[in-house]
Design an enzyme around this catalytic site. Structure first.
Site, PDB file in Angstrom:
ATOM      1  N   CYS A  79      -3.982  -0.425  -3.182  1.00 20.68           N
ATOM      2  CA  CYS A  79      -4.388   0.910  -3.600  1.00 20.68           C
ATOM      3  C   CYS A  79      -3.704   1.243  -4.922  1.00 20.68           C
ATOM      4  O   CYS A  79      -2.627   0.734  -5.209  1.00 20.68           O
ATOM      5  CB  CYS A  79      -4.090   1.966  -2.532  1.00 20.68           C
ATOM      6  SG  CYS A  79      -2.360   2.342  -2.306  1.00 20.68           S
TER       7      CYS A  79
ATOM      8  N   CYS B 251       0.863  -1.177   0.000  1.00 21.77           N
ATOM      9  CA  CYS B 251       0.000   0.000   0.000  1.00 21.77           C
ATOM     10  C   CYS B 251       0.901   1.229   0.000  1.00 21.77           C
ATOM     11  O   CYS B 251       2.119   1.110  -0.029  1.00 21.77           O
ATOM     12  CB  CYS B 251      -0.908  -0.028   1.226  1.00 21.77           C
ATOM     13  SG  CYS B 251      -2.337   1.057   1.087  1.00 21.77           S
TER      14      CYS B 251
ATOM     15  N   CYS C  52       4.798   0.832  -7.433  1.00 18.76           N
ATOM     16  CA  CYS C  52       5.402  -0.434  -7.009  1.00 18.76           C
ATOM     17  C   CYS C  52       6.726  -0.644  -7.721  1.00 18.76           C
ATOM     18  O   CYS C  52       6.781  -0.632  -8.946  1.00 18.76           O
ATOM     19  CB  CYS C  52       4.468  -1.604  -7.320  1.00 18.76           C
ATOM     20  SG  CYS C  52       5.109  -3.178  -6.729  1.00 18.76           S
TER      21      CYS C  52
END
Length: 138
Positions: free
Chosen positions: A81, A9, A88
């Site tokens: 999210c 997240c 990422c």
């Protein structure tokens, strides 16, 4: 050998912490579950409280940065999210990637009760998702 699951997240304070709690609960001994953020914001006290209502203690969880887990070969990476999905980092891994954009209960406004209600609503969504995830993947 246990499957390794990483929940990712933005700040590793709410949604990923709740997901880590439920994934551990539903997976039992079948998986090692980690959660991290692209930043670390500390574990949200309201996330701890809302999980306690459902009988799961996440008060000993820590807020971890994704960099701490670079050397772990995950089987699954779940982003919870859109921001985390976009930011990422690339994992040189065989991990299967999953994504579900849960609303951020930390952004809820209103009375204490209205905010608590938003946390409960998101908790239920995450709980259902985690239960299905474990059933389908482990």
């Amino acid at each position: 050998m246990n499957q390794k699951i990483l929940v990712l997240c933005t700040g590793n304070s709410c949604r990923s912490q709740i997901a880590e709690g439920y994934l551990r609960y539903f997976a039992g001994k079948k998986a090692d579950v980690y959660s991290a953020g692209v930043e670390t914001h500390g574990v949200n006290p309201k996330a701890i409280a809302t999980m306690k209502e459902d009988g799961i203690n996440i008060s000993n969880h820590t807020s971890n940065n994704i960099d701490e887990y670079r050397n772990i070969d995950f089987d699954f990476v779940i982003t919870v999210c859109d921001n985390a999905k976009e930011r990422c980092p690339f994992f040189p891994t065989k991990a299967k990637k999953f994504h579900y954009n849960f609303p951020d209960p930390a952004k809820a406004t209103g009375t204490d009760e209205e905010i608590a209600e938003e946390f409960r609503k998101v908790r239920q969504q995450i709980k259902a998702y985690c239960k299905d995830f474990i059933t389908e993947n482990l």
